[in-house]
Design an enzyme around this catalytic site. Structure first.
Site, PDB file in Angstrom:
ATOM      1  N   CYS A 260       1.021  -1.071  -0.323  1.00  0.00           N
ATOM      2  CA  CYS A 260       0.571   0.353   0.173  1.00  0.00           C
ATOM      3  C   CYS A 260       1.129   1.502  -0.097  1.00  0.00           C
ATOM      4  CB  CYS A 260      -0.582   0.036   1.030  1.00  0.00           C
ATOM      5  SG  CYS A 260      -2.153  -1.639   1.558  1.00  0.00           S
ATOM      6  N   ALA A 262       2.012   4.472  -1.740  1.00  0.00           N
ATOM      7  CA  ALA A 262       1.925   5.715  -2.278  1.00  0.00           C
ATOM      8  C   ALA A 262       1.841   6.856  -1.486  1.00  0.00           C
ATOM      9  CB  ALA A 262       0.269   5.517  -3.333  1.00  0.00           C
ATOM     10  N   PRO A 263       2.401   7.931  -1.275  1.00  0.00           N
ATOM     11  CA  PRO A 263       3.128   8.712  -2.611  1.00  0.00           C
ATOM     12  C   PRO A 263       4.276   7.472  -2.111  1.00  0.00           C
ATOM     13  CG  PRO A 263       3.179   9.625  -0.843  1.00  0.00           C
ATOM     14  CD  PRO A 263       2.069   9.078  -0.039  1.00  0.00           C
ATOM     15  N   GLY A 264       4.653   7.026  -1.724  1.00  0.00           N
ATOM     16  CA  GLY A 264       6.434   5.984  -1.929  1.00  0.00           C
ATOM     17  C   GLY A 264       6.683   6.656  -0.497  1.00  0.00           C
ATOM     18  N   LYS A 266       8.262   5.747   2.709  1.00  0.00           N
ATOM     19  CA  LYS A 266       8.097   4.378   2.551  1.00  0.00           C
ATOM     20  C   LYS A 266       9.033   3.801   1.868  1.00  0.00           C
ATOM     21  CE  LYS A 266       4.978   4.946   6.486  1.00  0.00           C
ATOM     22  NZ  LYS A 266       4.541   4.910   5.800  1.00  0.00           N
ATOM     23  N   ASP A 284      -0.135  -0.135  -5.447  1.00  0.00           N
ATOM     24  CA  ASP A 284      -1.039   0.729  -5.607  1.00  0.00           C
ATOM     25  C   ASP A 284      -2.026  -0.003  -6.840  1.00  0.00           C
ATOM     26  OD1 ASP A 284      -1.839   3.248  -3.296  1.00  0.00           O
ATOM     27  OD2 ASP A 284      -3.063   2.900  -5.540  1.00  0.00           O
ATOM     28  N   ASP A 329       1.961  -1.364   4.956  1.00  0.00           N
ATOM     29  CA  ASP A 329       0.667  -0.506   6.063  1.00  0.00           C
ATOM     30  C   ASP A 329      -0.040   0.041   5.251  1.00  0.00           C
ATOM     31  OD1 ASP A 329       2.211   2.586   6.729  1.00  0.00           O
ATOM     32  OD2 ASP A 329       1.241   3.773   5.272  1.00  0.00           O
ATOM     33  N   CYS A 382      -1.455   4.758  11.394  1.00  0.00           N
ATOM     34  CA  CYS A 382      -0.716   5.541  11.687  1.00  0.00           C
ATOM     35  C   CYS A 382      -2.037   6.334  12.640  1.00  0.00           C
ATOM     36  CB  CYS A 382      -0.738   7.071  10.932  1.00  0.00           C
ATOM     37  SG  CYS A 382      -2.175   6.778   9.421  1.00  0.00           S
TER      38      CYS A 382
END
Length: 442
Positions: A260, A262-264, A266, A284, A329, A382
Site C-alpha cells: 500500500c 503511494a505516494p512512496g 516508505k 497500489d 502500511d 498511523c
C-alpha cells in the site's frame, strides 16, 4: 477577486466537495501570487475557519432554527467565515466582518441570503457572552471538543480509553500546528550536511530524536523556499513514518514488497536503506498513484524502486512466497495524525472504525502469502485505535502459527514494553503510530 472571496471559494470547495485543504490552499496561493500580507490573511481565514469549524457550527446552531444540513452550502461557508472573523480574529473589525460577508452573500447568493447572513452575524455580536465555551467542570466533553477542535464522539472514545486528563493532553497535541519534518536522502547527503545547507539558507533545522534521517524545520517561510526537495536531498516525511523502514530492516539483494505504497515515502526509504541491490516494489491499485511513487524515486535518484499495479487484497494470489520482506502500511482511520490535515478530522465517522478492521485484516492476510519462508512481515498504521492495531496483528498470529512476533523496538531508538511500537501523542509527544514485525518460519 479580493482575499475574502478567494477564501470563501476555498472553504466552500473543502466543505462542500470534500476537497483536501492542503492541496487547495497550496494551489490557490500559487495561482493568485499573493503578497505576504494577503497570503497570511488568506491562510488564516481558511485554516482558522476549518480549525474552529465545530465551534462556529455550535454558534450557528444556537442562532438559527434551521439545521446545518438544511442551510445552503454557499450561505454556510459565508457565515462560517464571518463568524471566524468576529470570534477568532481580533484585528478584524466586527463591522467589516459583517459588511464583507453580506457583500459575498449578495454576489454569490441573493438578497434573501444577504439578509439572513446579516441577521446571523449581527445577532452573534449582540449575544457574544452566550457563546462562551462551558468549563471543563461544567461539561467535560463539550469543553474539550470546542476548545481543542475535535468531534464529540471522539472525545467520548478517548475519555473512555485514556481518562479525562490524558484526553485533554491528547487533544492539546492535535491542536498544535506541526513543524515540517524532512527525511534526509542518505543516498546523496548525510543529515549533518543537509542541516548545514538549510542553515546557510537561513532556515532553522534540528535533528529528530528517533529516526537518524529526520530533520525538523522551524519557522520556515514556505515549502517553495526549500530547494533541497527539488534537488532530491530530502523528502517530506514525518518522523514516526520514517521508523517503519528501519523496522523493515532491508538487506542487500532482498526483494521487498510495499503493498500500500503511494505516494512512496516508505518505499523510497526502504530502497535507500537496502542499497542498490535491494529491489523494492511499491504497489497500489491506482495507476496515477504509482506515478507519484515513480516521481519520488526519480527525484531521490533511486534506481532500485519498481512499481506494481496491484490490489493489496489479492496480491498473494499472484506473488506467493516471492518477497523477502513485505510491508503492509494499511489504510486506517488516521487518528494518530490529526494535526496535519485539519479538514480530515471533521470527516471521521464511527462507521470508519467499524469497517476498516475488516479491510486491514484482508490485506494483511493476503499480503502475508507473498512472504518467503524465513521472511519478514511488517504491519503499520498511523492510528491510535487499538482495533486497527494490536487486535489485527494478534488475530492474524492466532490464525497463522507459521508467523511469530519479533520486537519492533529493537530496530529503533525507542524503549517500550512489549513487541509492538505504539506511539501515543499524549505520552510520546509524537504523532500516533503503530508498527509490528513478524517473521515467517523456515
Amino acid at each position: 477577486m479580493n482575499v475574502r472571496e478567494i477564501a470563501f471559494h476555498s472553504l466552500l470547495t473543502i466543505c462542500k466537495d470534500d476537497g483536501y485543504s492542503n492541496i487547495i490552499v497550496s494551489q490557490t496561493i500559487q495561482k493568485y501570487k499573493f503578497t505576504d500580507r494577503d497570503r497570511r490573511f488568506y491562510t488564516e481565514l481558511v485554516y482558522g475557519a476549518l480549525r474552529n469549524l465545530n465551534y462556529l457550527d455550535w454558534i450557528i446552531s444556537q442562532l438559527s432554527t434551521r439545521k446545518l444540513n438544511k442551510l445552503d452550502p454557499v450561505c454556510l461557508a459565508i457565515i462560517r467565515l464571518g463568524l471566524y472573523q468576529i470570534f477568532g480574529m481580533t484585528k478584524v473589525p466586527e463591522s467589516a466582518a459583517c459588511n464583507e460577508s453580506v457583500k459575498l452573500a449578495t454576489h454569490f447568493g441573493n438578497k434573501g441570503m444577504a439578509k439572513f447572513v446579516n441577521a446571523m452575524l449581527r445577532n452573534s455580536i449582540r449575544h457574544q457572552q452566550e457563546f462562551t465555551i462551558p468549563s471543563l467542570e461544567e461539561n467535560p466533553r463539550l469543553h474539550i471538543s470546542l476548545t481543542y477542535h475535535q468531534q464529540e464522539w471522539l472525545v467520548d472514545k478517548w475519555i473512555h480509553e485514556y481518562g479525562q486528563e490524558d484526553t485533554v493532553t491528547l487533544c492539546q497535541y492535535f491542536d498544535q500546528i506541526p513543524d515540517l519534518c524532512l527525511r534526509t536522502n542518505t543516498l546523496k547527503i548525510n543529515r549533518a550536511d543537509l542541516i548545514k545547507i538549510l542553515s546557510q539558507k537561513g532556515i532553522t533545522a534540528e535533528s529528530g530524536i528517533y529516526s537518524p534521517e529526520a530533520i525538523y524545520i522551524r519557522d520556515m517561510p514556505g515549502i517553495d523556499h526549500l530547494g533541497v526537495l527539488e534537488q532530491g536531498l530530502a523528502i517530506i516525511q514525518d518522523e514516526p513514518s520514517q521508523l517503519v523502514a528501519h523496522v523493515v530492516d532491508p538487506h542487500p539483494h532482498d526483494m521487498v514488497f510495499d503493498v500500500c505504497a503511494a505516494p512512496g515515502g516508505k518505499t523510497t526509504h526502504i530502497a535507500a536503506l537496502g542499497g542498490s541491490s535491494c529491489i523494492v516494489y511499491g504497489g497500489d491499485i491506482y495507476d496515477h498513484k504509482l506515478k507519484l511513487i515513480e516521481g519520488n524515486a526519480k527525484r531521490l535518484g533511486l534506481a532500485n524502486v519498481r512499481t506494481l499495479l496491484q490490489n493489496a487484497c489479492t496480491i498473494g494470489q499472484s506473488y506467493a512466497e516471492k518477497a523477502d520482506r513485505v510491508l503492509v502500511d494499511a489504510p486506517c482511520s488516521g487518528l494518530g495524525v490529526l494535526r496535519h490535515k485539519i479538514d480530515l478530522r471533521w470527516r471521521k465517522t464511527p462507521s470508519d472504525l467499524r469497517t476498516l478492521p475488516a479491510l486491514q485484516h484482508r490485506i494483511l492476510e493476503n499480503a502475508s502469502q507473498c512472504v518467503k519462508p524465513g521472511g519478514i512481515l511488517i504491519y503499520s498504521t498511523c492510528t491510535i485505535n487499538n482495533d486497527e492495531n494490536a487486535k489485527i496483528v494478534n488475530a492474524f498470529l492466532r490464525d497463522h502459527p507459521e508467523f511469530y512476533i519479533e520486537n519492533a523496538c529493537a530496530y529503533c531508538n525507542i524503549a517500550q514494553n512489549g513487541p509492538f511500537i505504539q506511539l501515543l501523542p499524549q505520552r510520546d509527544q509524537m504523532d500516533g503510530f503503530f508498527i509490528a514485525r513478524m517473521k515467517k518460519g523456515e
